[in-house]
Structure formats: C-alpha cells, structure tokens
Design an enzyme around this catalytic site. Structure first.
Site, PDB file in Angstrom:
ATOM      1  N   ASP A  22       0.832  -1.201   0.000  1.00  0.00           N
ATOM      2  CA  ASP A  22       0.000   0.000   0.000  1.00  0.00           C
ATOM      3  C   ASP A  22       0.871   1.257   0.000  1.00  0.00           C
ATOM      4  OD1 ASP A  22      -2.815   1.018   0.501  1.00  0.00           O
ATOM      5  OD2 ASP A  22      -1.837   1.899   2.243  1.00  0.00           O
ATOM      6  N   GLU A  51      14.090 -15.738   0.633  1.00  0.00           N
ATOM      7  CA  GLU A  51      14.505 -16.783   1.589  1.00  0.00           C
ATOM      8  C   GLU A  51      13.457 -17.876   1.731  1.00  0.00           C
ATOM      9  OE1 GLU A  51      15.432 -15.249   5.461  1.00  0.00           O
ATOM     10  OE2 GLU A  51      16.572 -13.583   4.607  1.00  0.00           O
TER      11      GLU A  51
HETATM   12  C1  GLC Z   1      -4.221   3.019  -0.581  1.00  0.00           C
HETATM   13  C2  GLC Z   1      -5.477   2.205  -0.429  1.00  0.00           C
HETATM   14  C3  GLC Z   1      -6.578   3.126   0.008  1.00  0.00           C
HETATM   15  C4  GLC Z   1      -6.193   3.740   1.346  1.00  0.00           C
HETATM   16  C5  GLC Z   1      -4.858   4.453   1.249  1.00  0.00           C
HETATM   17  C6  GLC Z   1      -4.294   4.796   2.593  1.00  0.00           C
HETATM   18  O1  GLC Z   1      -4.295   3.916  -1.604  1.00  0.00           O
HETATM   19  O2  GLC Z   1      -5.768   1.562  -1.638  1.00  0.00           O
HETATM   20  O3  GLC Z   1      -7.803   2.466   0.104  1.00  0.00           O
HETATM   21  O4  GLC Z   1      -7.172   4.662   1.734  1.00  0.00           O
HETATM   22  O5  GLC Z   1      -3.887   3.654   0.624  1.00  0.00           O
HETATM   23  O6  GLC Z   1      -3.833   3.618   3.228  1.00  0.00           O
END
Ligand code: GLC
Length: 576
Positions: free
Chosen positions: A238, A287
């Site tokens: 993310d 790993e």
């Molecule tokens: C990413 C996720 C989104 C979230 C953001 C903050 O873009 O896809 O849904 O709100 O990160 O974590």
C-alpha cells in the site's frame, strides 16, 4: 496514494501520470508454487477481495473471513489463479482497515488468525495463491507504537518512529509545513497542549511512520516474515511511493491560485530512497520456498518512474493505473497498451492490468458516463448530485473491456463484483457514506463508498444474500438484484458466465504468457493476435466489419448480423 483534487487544466497531465526456511510452525501451510511456476506473477489473474464487502458469514452486516471461505468454490469455478485480500488486521477502521493497529492479528470483526489459516489452506488446496495487503506508510493512531509516542516527550525514541515536528509560529500553532492530506485538510495534527505536530498523509488516525528509523525497517521485515511463515504467496504494498519523504520536509510548491493538494509529485511522493526498502524486502521474500511476490500500489509520474518499482531486485508487479484511467477511445487504449508493454519490458517485468479496485469508480459506471472527467481518477466517486451514468452502455463497454484486458499478455487483477458487471452505487446518500475522504471534505469529494458496497449473491434474499440477515454496512441499491450471482448463474449470456468463459479460454490459450501483434483495423477498432486467437474490439458506436470467414469463439454481446461487430463489443476469433 493518489491525487485528491482534479484540476480541469490538468487532465492531460493526470492521464499521463496515471499513471528461512519454513519453520516448524503449527499453522504453516504448504507453499503453493509448483516447480516450473516461478513465473506466476507474469501471467496470473488475481482476484481482489475487499473482505468487508465480499460475504458475511455471521450476519452482522460486515463481511468476514468465514464468508470468504464459504465462497472459495465460487472463486475456483470462476477460474482465477490467486486472491488478494485487502486488510483484515486489527484496526479501528478509520480508513476501512488501511489503518492497522496490529499487523499480526486478524481483527475480530473479520474472524481470527485461525480463520485466516483455514482460508489460506483451503485456497491453496484449490490451487489458488493468496496475497495479503501490507500497509507500511502509516499505522493506526491506536497502534501501540503511536500510543507510546503520544505518552513520550518530544525528541524521545518513541516519537522517532513517526514524523513529529514542532509547529511554526510563536507557540507552534501553525503546522510544520504546507502539506495537504490526500483525504482533505492539512496533513498535520497538533498534539494537544504541545508545540509538536505529527504527519499523516491520509487521515488523522493514520500517522506516517518514519522510514529513516532502523526500528521501523526491522519491524516490517518481521511482519513480512510472520505472514510468509504462515504461507502467504505475497504482498500488495500500500502507498509504495510514500514511505520516504524529502529531507527537511520542504513545503510543497503552491502555484498561485491553484491548490496543489494530493498531486503525485512533491517532496512526499516517489522519493528514490523507497527502493532500498523494496530491495531489502525482495531478499526477505527470496529466503522462502516457492515464488512469493510483491505488487506495488504506486501512483507516480512520469510513468517511466513506475518501472523503478519493478526492477528485478525489487517488486514483481506494479498496478497499471494509467490503463485504469484511460478514456473510452481506441487510440487511447492502443497507446496505453503499447507504452505500458514497452516500459515494463525495459526492466524485464510483466505488465499488470487493472480496470477497477476499491478506490476507483467501478468500470461499468465510469464508462457509462458521457465524460470521464475527474471520475477517471481514484477517490472521485459518483454521488446523487453528480451526472449519472448510462447503466446499459457502461455494462456493455465493461464486458467488451474485460475481453480486451484479459486477452493481453501479462497479469490482470479483477476487483470483486467486476465479474458480475456490478455498477457503482451512484446514488448513495451522504448519511451512509463512511469514507474519510467524504468526511474530511464535508462531502465536497464523494469518495469511494460507492465501489465498496456489499456484493449481491441472491436476488430474493435479505441483503441480497450478502449475509444470513438483512444487514449490510453500506446500503445496496435495488438494482443489485439484477446483478446477483444466482440470477447470473443460469443465464447463458450473463456477465458472470462471460467471465468464466473468458478465463477458461485465457488459460487454454495461455494468453497471459502470449505476445501481442497488432493488426490494422478501422477507426474506433482495435485488433490484435495473441497466439492462435485474434481479438477485435469496436469502441465506436457504429458496427464494423469483421474479417471474412471469422470463426467467433466468444463475443461480449450477441452478434445480430454475421460478419459485423456492433459498437462497444469485443470478440475473440480463432485464427485461420
Ligand atoms: C491506498 C489504499 C486506500 C487507502 C490508502 C491509505 O491507496 O488503496 O484504500 O485509503 O492507501 O492507506
């Protein structure tokens, strides 16, 4: 993550941007990658499960892991190769779980760690791989580290895991710099009674971690190992472009008369320092037995920079958001397909196609709009006060788009409900909306709830079969009855059955591993060969002629006149 503000003058730019060995652990499961399948990230179809909205096992209106397990036969029959689960970790849910309070514990709302273990085992038994979401840019403010930071004095080691700074002004009453939160308002909140503020590029309840701190790096390597040891096949990373911030946290340049909020360039995004982190993670994954993968969620510009994330010693895939943001136009699609493949080839990586996810307007609704406008960009949902899409046109285009996308070489993501042709809930009233983006902007930004509505499984049942009761955490529109799985099961021409056929043929013809060869086609039409298949899509409104003697294997719509391909329709032909 992404651009918060859409600037009319910058659509062109916006579109251009777009763009150890396994320990003897009680719940370790058998690694899946079969010998010879080291390359699965290059061609797999990966299905995104948004656990809150997929299936509710206990009837409290919130999806859960037991619900996912109960629907594994459905996913198996659909024919996907792998699953990606959006976060299911312990979280106060200020951003639907992208605010993690404990990275190693399943939130009781979704079940238990044992439920996850079962899910993994049963998915693996069906030959499906499972990747999980890793949220490293920020934690929840309820994470033990942040709680300890608040209780510790400025300058303490506890605070050094986050980004605390003194405010400007005589008493520190102004934020340390001018950075905006992606979700609206400032990216800083002041610690009550202090001069110090903490950085949060997203919600106030999502404090950014300080990735210059070795403790943060060590902890995330441990988190990776924790899930790898349990047998996960990889991670979706993310906000992969956000972890490192420019030294000194300089102000974001603000052009006169124009807010630069949430732009993809700036001192908080895509800093070169992030790559060292992914190189170290690459070594950790290596790993473990089998091929474990990483996919970057990185909104960067210029688009060449996306390739940095998928160099051979970093991640395996990066979502191709440029493709997701493409206007309904044959030339635009040809350009984005060509440039995406050329760019990823420079680093020897596969292309990773995506047309919908939990942050963007669902494809059938996007392409049912007269103008994509800002709705091409994530976060810009469609609300009751917005021009409404043409549902039938959008569905027709989305079906054709599925036949284009899933015929392209590379890996493809399918967002839950996409296989049903499910539209966005475009008329959801503000009182139901929960996205922090909607809440922080007082509804000025519609946000993402419309694409996160619980799935309809059974037309005649309460909650359309989402759970045993009638509760759903977001309201479902009446129209979802038409899209319910049970309605589509028996209808030969349903979108669900179209996807099943697409996926079966894609596998049989190894399209994901194939090569694309363009064929000259008329205006508004794209045609290419991939192996022994010829793919033709007519993105215009008028019918176009198909090559003489074509043998149609599959079409996104009925073909009323032999030899003619209607507008907004795609076919797969057998090459003679
Ligand atoms: C990413 C996720 C989104 C979230 C953001 C903050 O873009 O896809 O849904 O709100 O990160 O974590």
């Amino acid at each position: 993550m992404f651009r918060r503000k859409f600037l009319a003058t910058s659509l062109a730019t916006a579109v251009a941007l777009s763009l150890t060995a396994l320990h003897g652990n009680a719940w370790a499961t058998t690694p899946q990658a079969a010998p010879g399948d080291e390359d699965w990230a290059r061609h797999s179809v990966i299905y995104q499960i948004y656990p809150r909205s997929f299936a509710d096992g206990d009837g409290n209106g919130m999806g859960d892991l037991a619900g996912v397990v109960s629907r594994l036969p459905y996913l198996d029959k659909l024919g996907v190769d792998a699953l990606w689960l959006s976060p299911f970790y312990k979280s106060p849910q200020a951003d639907a779980g992208y605010d993690v309070a404990d990275y190693r514990v399943v939130d009781s709302m979704f079940g238990s760690n044992a439920d996850f273990e079962r899910l993994l085992k049963e998915a693996h038994a069906r030959g499906m791989k499972v990747i999980v979401d890793l949220v490293p840019n920020h934690t929840s403010d309820e994470h033990a580290w942040f709680q300890a930071a608040l209780k510790s004095p400025p300058g303490s080691p506890e605070r050094a895991r986050y980004v605390f700074r003194d405010g400007q002004g005589e008493n520190g009453e102004l934020p340390p710099n001018n950075w905006p939160s992606v979700f609206g308002k400032a990216a800083w909140d002041r610690v009550p009674g202090e001069k110090q503020w903490y950085l949060h590029l997203f919600d106030s309840k999502q404090p950014d971690l300080n990735w210059d701190n070795p403790q943060v790096r060590a902890e995330f390597e441990q988190v990776l190992r924790f899930w790898l040891e349990r047998g996960v096949d990889g991670f979706r990373v993310d906000v992969a472009h956000g972890l490192i911030k420019a030294k000194g946290l300089p102000d974001l340049p603000v052009e006169e008369g124009r807010e630069n909020a949430g732009a993809l360039v700036g001192p908080m995004w895509d800093q070169d320092g992030v790559h060292e982190i992914y190189r170290s993670w690459n070594k950790v994954l290596a790993e473990y037995p089998g091929k474990r993968i990483m996919v970057a969620e990185a909104w960067v510009t210029p688009r060449e920079r996306l390739t940095h994330y998928i160099r051979s010693d970093e991640m395996d895939q990066a979502f191709n958001f440029e493709y997701l943001m493409t206007q309904w136009n044959a030339g635009a699609f040809k350009e984005v397909i060509d440039s995406s493949m050329a760019l990823t080839a420079t680093v020897g990586a596969p292309t990773t196609w995506v047309t919908s996810n939990h942050d963007t307007v669902r494809a059938p609704s996007r392409y049912g709009l007269k103008e994509l406008g800002k709705h091409a960009l994530p976060g810009n949902g469609i609300g009751p006060a917005t021009a409404q899409p043409d549902e039938a046109l959008g569905l027709r285009r989305a079906r054709a788009l599925a036949m284009l996308t899933l015929a392209l070489p590379g890996s493809t993501y399918i967002y839950q409900g996409e296989e049903l042709g499910l539209p966005e809930h475009t008329t959801m009233e503000g009182q139901y909306r929960q996205d922090p983006m909607f809440l922080r902007t007082q509804g000025e930004e519609v946000g993402r709830d419309g694409c996160r509505v619980p799935l309809p499984w059974k037309a005649g049942a309460p909650s359309f079969g989402f759970g045993p009761g009638d509760k759903t955490w977001l309201p479902q529109p009446e129209s979802y009855a038409r899209y319910a799985v049970d309605r589509q099961e028996g209808a030969a021409d349903s979108t669900l059955n179209l996807y099943r056929q697409i996926l079966a043929l894609r596998h049989a013809h190894a399209l994901g591993n194939g090569k694309l060869q363009w064929i000259d086609a008329g205006k508004d039409v794209l045609a290419f060969d991939n192996g022994d298949l010829r793919v033709v899509i007519n993105m215009g409104e008028q019918a176009a002629a198909l090559p003489a003697g074509s043998q149609v294997l599959l079409s996104s719509e009925a073909l009323p006149e032999p030899g003619q391909l209607p507008g907004n329709t795609a076919v797969w032909l057998k090459r003679s």
